[in-house]
Design an enzyme around this catalytic site. Structure first.
Site, PDB file in Angstrom:
ATOM      1  CB  CYS A  30      -0.896  -0.012   1.236  1.00  0.00           C
ATOM      2  SG  CYS A  30      -2.001   1.397   1.319  1.00  0.00           S
ATOM      3  CG  HIS A  61      -7.197   2.819   1.301  1.00  0.00           C
ATOM      4  ND1 HIS A  61      -6.268   3.221   2.224  1.00  0.00           N
ATOM      5  CD2 HIS A  61      -6.514   2.074   0.390  1.00  0.00           C
ATOM      6  CE1 HIS A  61      -5.079   2.738   1.886  1.00  0.00           C
ATOM      7  NE2 HIS A  61      -5.199   2.031   0.778  1.00  0.00           N
ATOM      8  CG  HIS A  79      -5.848  -2.548  -0.758  1.00  0.00           C
ATOM      9  ND1 HIS A  79      -4.702  -3.103  -0.242  1.00  0.00           N
ATOM     10  CD2 HIS A  79      -5.641  -1.205  -0.769  1.00  0.00           C
ATOM     11  CE1 HIS A  79      -3.847  -2.137   0.063  1.00  0.00           C
ATOM     12  NE2 HIS A  79      -4.380  -0.970  -0.260  1.00  0.00           N
ATOM     13  CD  GLU A  80      -7.230   0.847  -3.642  1.00  0.00           C
ATOM     14  OE1 GLU A  80      -7.250   1.908  -2.995  1.00  0.00           O
ATOM     15  OE2 GLU A  80      -6.166   0.216  -3.843  1.00  0.00           O
TER      16      GLU A  80
END
Ligand code: NI
Length: 220
Positions: free
Chosen positions: A107, A153, A149-150
């Protein structure tokens, strides 16, 4: 507007990475349009497969996913490429037949830790595109991993929150060595090419120089 990459280790405004981002309203205002345009360029420039707005200091639910043919070549579970695609106000859930799979993730906002992150292998997602139209769908393998993953965030969750005891994780340098040892020669050569291209675009992150050194050594 100048956007800077935020990291959990070194940025004064790092709280943006660990709190939930705000939903975006449609039609997008000028500021959000500019942000979207910047993110689509930036994900390519960084040589990444995804980028979320908090990573450049913006606490809004916007992310971009970009899975190039090259990126697919490094992932055994990659099933489809995806040009730079904007997801706004997204969410996901695992679907029937999904399993938890551990695989390498890094990341841009976490400089000192990478590892094998557990993710759902199959998900359904909801999101809106830049025009405010729904773009719901399903994804599996590497695409599902990047989307998770995004979206993490946008919820204030980082890979360090998922790299708990029992997962393989550590300093990017050590992890890169471990990952590269697992690759065949073609994969190593592809990774070297991708890193060289990223550096040529002006990306100066130290991790790329380190990776390149390891790859050159392995391929020598
Ligand atoms: Ni990230």
């Amino acid at each position: 507007m100048k956007y800077e990459l935020v990291t959990i280790e070194n940025s004064p405004n790092k709280e943006v990475l660990t709190k939930p981002s705000k939903p975006v309203e449609f039609p997008l205002n000028k500021e959000m349009q500019d942000l979207v345009a910047h993110m689509k360029e930036e994900v390519i420039k960084l040589g990444g497969v995804g980028l979320a707005a908090p990573q450049i200091g913006q606490d809004v639910q916007i992310m971009v996913v970009y899975i190039s043919d090259d990126a697919m070549g490094l992932r055994k579970d990659a099933v489809e490429s995806m040009g730079p695609t904007v997801f706004i106000n997204p969410d996901y859930k695992p679907i029937d037949g999904s399993q938890m799979v551990d695989d390498w993730e890094g990341c841009f906002s976490v400089e000192e830790t990478t590892g094998k992150v557990p993710r759902h292998s199959k998900i359904s997602y909801t999101a809106f595109n830049e025009a405010g139209e729904p773009m719901d769908g399903e994804a599996e393998g590497f695409t599902a991993r990047v989307i998770q993953h995004e979206i993490d965030h946008l919820k204030g969750t980082l890979i360090v929150d998922r790299l708990t005891e029992g997962t393989i994780h550590g300093h990017p340098k050590d992890m890169a060595l471990m990952r590269i040892k697992d690759m065949n020669k073609d994969e190593k050569q592809l990774m070297k090419k991708m890193i060289e291209e990223t550096i040529a675009k002006g990306e100066e992150a130290e991790r790329y120089q380190e990776l390149l050194a390891v790859l050159n050594n392995e391929l020598a």
